[in-house]
Design a protein around this motif. Structure first.
Motif, PDB file in Angstrom:
ATOM      1  N   MET A  22       0.839  -1.187   0.000  1.00  0.00           N
ATOM      2  CA  MET A  22       0.000   0.000   0.000  1.00  0.00           C
ATOM      3  C   MET A  22       0.879   1.242   0.000  1.00  0.00           C
ATOM      4  O   MET A  22       1.767   1.402   0.835  1.00  0.00           O
ATOM      5  CB  MET A  22      -0.892   0.002   1.239  1.00  0.00           C
ATOM      6  N   SER A  23       0.653   2.094  -0.987  1.00  0.00           N
ATOM      7  CA  SER A  23       1.459   3.312  -1.099  1.00  0.00           C
ATOM      8  C   SER A  23       0.750   4.479  -0.418  1.00  0.00           C
ATOM      9  O   SER A  23      -0.479   4.541  -0.368  1.00  0.00           O
ATOM     10  CB  SER A  23       1.718   3.649  -2.572  1.00  0.00           C
ATOM     11  N   LEU A  24       1.550   5.380   0.100  1.00  0.00           N
ATOM     12  CA  LEU A  24       1.034   6.583   0.761  1.00  0.00           C
ATOM     13  C   LEU A  24       1.344   7.794  -0.097  1.00  0.00           C
ATOM     14  O   LEU A  24       2.473   7.955  -0.588  1.00  0.00           O
ATOM     15  CB  LEU A  24       1.663   6.753   2.152  1.00  0.00           C
ATOM     16  N   ASP A  25       0.350   8.611  -0.314  1.00  0.00           N
ATOM     17  CA  ASP A  25       0.561   9.838  -1.063  1.00  0.00           C
ATOM     18  C   ASP A  25       1.141  10.910  -0.141  1.00  0.00           C
ATOM     19  O   ASP A  25       0.744  11.063   1.016  1.00  0.00           O
ATOM     20  CB  ASP A  25      -0.762  10.337  -1.644  1.00  0.00           C
ATOM     21  N   VAL A  26       2.088  11.659  -0.656  1.00  0.00           N
ATOM     22  CA  VAL A  26       2.702  12.763   0.087  1.00  0.00           C
ATOM     23  C   VAL A  26       1.994  14.053  -0.308  1.00  0.00           C
ATOM     24  O   VAL A  26       1.907  14.395  -1.494  1.00  0.00           O
ATOM     25  CB  VAL A  26       4.206  12.865  -0.216  1.00  0.00           C
TER      26      VAL A  26
END
Length: 298
Positions: free
Chosen positions: A1-5
């Motif tokens: 799961m990627s996290l948006d900055v």
């Protein structure tokens, strides 16, 4: 799961509308005997206190005397700049942070001016630290009673602003109960002593105010002059404090309650011995408090 900055923009510094900070800095540097600091490092170091709040001030002034502090407030008033007096910076609610010109009293305005051992009072400057004050009072066998947990760092001016008390509240009351008189300085430049006022002194106030815009105001001021309370005005250059005999760490001293206000009266009446004893209540018996002492083990 990627996290948006997410890039959050840096908020612009808040300033009073129309305030020319360069002109303010110039006038403070020219007219005030003290350190005038408008550099980012100084402003950043005064942006916090012991709380989680952060407000970058407009600038910082460290006056070398009470008169210099009064001059700084006068300059700020002319420019319409808000003022924030600061003591030890030990506040937990952000009281020492604001978008204002911070006046740090602790570096230079930290003297014990005089002691009246017979009357058990002293006159101090607002930047004196509580522990330092009590160390200087020790040869007289006296101390300033309220003792907040930050006693090694908090200044008397900050104690006035917060109405500090600490763990000695039952013994000594709050700060306002131990203040005899205050020299007050407002942002508008009005400066006066507030404290118990005799009829003769009140007539002198009336005489000095004769012919000014509001000659009826002294009569309205009679009660506040006679019954000073906590002060939250921009400056408090010179408080006169009520002292009490030094209390040993092993005992508790409670004071009489006065019938008119339900507050504690003169200091140092009733020692209650016992290792680490502390009172959990009081009842009046022939005018003297009766204590229930609770002892900790050890």
């Amino acid at each position: 799961m990627s996290l948006d900055v997410i890039q959050i923009p840096t908020p612009p510094p808040r300033r009073s509308p129309g305030l020319d900070t360069r002109a303010l800095e110039h006038d403070l540097s020219t007219e005030v005997d003290g350190e005038v600091r408008f550099d980012p490092g100084s402003r950043g170091s005064y942006a916090t206190d012991a709380s989680n709040y952060r407000q970058v001030p407009i600038g910082v002034v460290v006056p070398r005397s009470v008169e210099a502090g009064a001059a700084a407030i006068d300059v700020c008033a002319r420019h319409g700049a808000p003022v924030l007096p600061r003591g030890g910076g030990t506040s937990l609610g952000g009281q020492c942070t604001n978008v204002a010109v911070v006046i740090d009293w602790t570096k230079y305005c930290n003297r014990l001016i005089s002691v009246d051992a017979e009357a058990q009072t002293c006159l101090v400057e607002p930047g004196i630290v509580l522990d330092e004050l009590n160390a200087q009072l020790a040869p007289y066998g006296l101390e300033f009673g309220p003792r907040p947990s930050t006693h090694s760092h908090c200044a008397l001016g900050g104690m006035l602003g917060n109405n500090a008390c600490g763990a000695t509240a039952q013994r000594s009351g709050k700060t306002d109960e131990n203040v005899v008189a205050l020299e007050i300085l407002t942002h508008a430049g009005t400066r006066w002593w507030a404290g118990p006022t005799s009829d003769e002194e009140l007539e002198g106030v009336r005489a000095r105010r004769a012919g000014v815009r509001h000659p009826e105001r002294p009569a309205r001021c009679r009660r506040p002059l006679r019954r000073p309370g906590p002060c939250s005005l921009p400056g408090h250059p010179a408080p006169r404090l009520r002292l009490q005999p030094q209390c040993a760490a092993a005992g508790v001293v409670l004071r009489h309650r006065t019938p008119d206000r339900g507050q504690r009266g003169d200091a140092g009446d009733h020692p209650a011995g016992g290792a680490e004893a502390h009172a959990h209540g009081e009842a009046e018996v022939d005018g003297r408090p009766r204590l229930r002492r609770h002892h900790r083990g050890g």
